[in-house]
Scaffold this active site. Sequence first.
Site, PDB file in Angstrom:
ATOM      1  N   ASP A   1       2.585 -12.704  -1.298  1.00  5.49           N
ATOM      2  CA  ASP A   1       2.314 -13.025   0.104  1.00  5.49           C
ATOM      3  C   ASP A   1       0.908 -13.582   0.313  1.00  5.49           C
ATOM      4  O   ASP A   1       0.067 -13.534  -0.584  1.00  5.49           O
ATOM      5  CB  ASP A   1       2.546 -11.786   0.988  1.00  5.49           C
ATOM      6  CG  ASP A   1       2.015 -10.496   0.369  1.00  5.49           C
ATOM      7  OD1 ASP A   1       1.190 -10.561  -0.547  1.00  5.49           O
ATOM      8  OD2 ASP A   1       2.434  -9.420   0.826  1.00  5.49           O
TER       9      ASP A   1
ATOM     10  N   HIS B   1       6.886  -0.917   3.680  1.00  3.02           N
ATOM     11  CA  HIS B   1       7.009  -2.353   3.413  1.00  3.02           C
ATOM     12  C   HIS B   1       6.744  -2.688   1.951  1.00  3.02           C
ATOM     13  O   HIS B   1       5.986  -1.997   1.264  1.00  3.02           O
ATOM     14  CB  HIS B   1       6.159  -3.195   4.372  1.00  3.02           C
ATOM     15  CG  HIS B   1       4.689  -3.175   4.138  1.00  3.02           C
ATOM     16  ND1 HIS B   1       3.767  -3.171   5.159  1.00  3.02           N
ATOM     17  CD2 HIS B   1       3.949  -3.191   3.000  1.00  3.02           C
ATOM     18  CE1 HIS B   1       2.548  -3.191   4.664  1.00  3.02           C
ATOM     19  NE2 HIS B   1       2.627  -3.200   3.357  1.00  3.02           N
TER      20      HIS B   1
HETATM   21  C1  F6R Z   1       0.216  -6.944  -1.183  1.00  3.32           C
HETATM   22  C2  F6R Z   1       1.446  -6.512  -0.534  1.00  3.32           C
HETATM   23  C3  F6R Z   1       1.567  -5.217   0.185  1.00  3.32           C
HETATM   24  C4  F6R Z   1       0.812  -4.074  -0.471  1.00  3.32           C
HETATM   25  C5  F6R Z   1       0.939  -2.788   0.355  1.00  3.32           C
HETATM   26  C6  F6R Z   1       0.098  -1.674  -0.214  1.00  3.32           C
HETATM   27  O1  F6R Z   1       0.358  -8.236  -1.750  1.00  3.32           O
HETATM   28  O2  F6R Z   1       2.374  -7.267  -0.527  1.00  3.32           O
HETATM   29  O3  F6R Z   1       2.923  -4.888   0.314  1.00  3.32           O
HETATM   30  O4  F6R Z   1       1.315  -3.868  -1.760  1.00  3.32           O
HETATM   31  O5  F6R Z   1       0.536  -3.034   1.668  1.00  3.32           O
HETATM   32  O6  F6R Z   1      -1.251  -1.984  -0.069  1.00  3.32           O
HETATM   33  P1  F6R Z   1      -2.388  -1.109  -0.770  1.00  3.32           P
HETATM   34  O7  F6R Z   1      -2.213  -1.277  -2.237  1.00  3.32           O
HETATM   35  O8  F6R Z   1      -3.687  -1.728  -0.315  1.00  3.32           O
HETATM   36  O9  F6R Z   1      -2.187   0.293  -0.311  1.00  3.32           O
END
Ligand code: F6R
Length: 240
Positions: free
Chosen positions: A66, A137
């Site tokens: 993304d 998500h």
């Molecule tokens: C990042 C993505 C998101 C993250 C998720 C967790 O490219 O697509 O789905 O993997 O928001 O974020 P963190 O690792 O910062 O807790």
Amino acid sequence: MKLFIGASEECDRKAALEIVNQIKEKPDSVIGLATGSTPVGMYQNLIRMNHAGEVSFFRVKTFNLDEYVGIPRAHPCSYYYFMQENLFRDIDIPADAVSLPNGNAPDLEEECRSYEEKIAESGGIDLQVLGIGHNGHIGFNEPNTPFDSVTHVVDLTESTIQANSRFFDSIDQVPRQALSMGIKTIMHARKILLIVKGADKADIIYKALRGPVTPEVPASILQLHPNVSVYVDNAAGVKL
Ligand code: F6R
């Protein structure tokens, strides 16, 4: 589904090894990548192993999950910038082998279509790295995104904007839209590597892995994928 629960550093090391083994088996592997805090430790392991000559990314292609809409690539909060800083500039991957959706494309719908096409033309994703959001998500596929979605424009939810504001100077600067691979795009990957860290993810990973498969928890769809490895640190794994 293969589930490992252990120390955070062990998760980083073991997840990195899965990627390295994938590349050893198929040197021209197509790897799907994620940003966020979760994969940073794993990327550090990949950099170390690349420098030690244990793996080469010279023939690898990557596709990120993304990107935000409307911030320049050079902005420190763009996912393009994140990937350069946390992985690409430190490994031997050619600059033209890495792809992220372009959140500044003049026609965002067309950009989504061509991103999806580019993934297909590369032969499809061999291994997709994922983190999970507090609302379940994956990528930017928020709760109730259809399971058959492909790369699309996303209106971010308040909870995701809140969570991501920690990387920006103020919450007003967080973009309201992003481009994201869809759930179907992710499920098409031949292998999935989900990494989950921190006590604040304990509830959602329990729901995703042990609860019903439902669009309300996008990550729950992973229960239906035939080849998933999940690395959960001790803090996130307390309920599993
Ligand atoms: C990042 C993505 C998101 C993250 C998720 C967790 O490219 O697509 O789905 O993997 O928001 O974020 P963190 O690792 O910062 O807790």
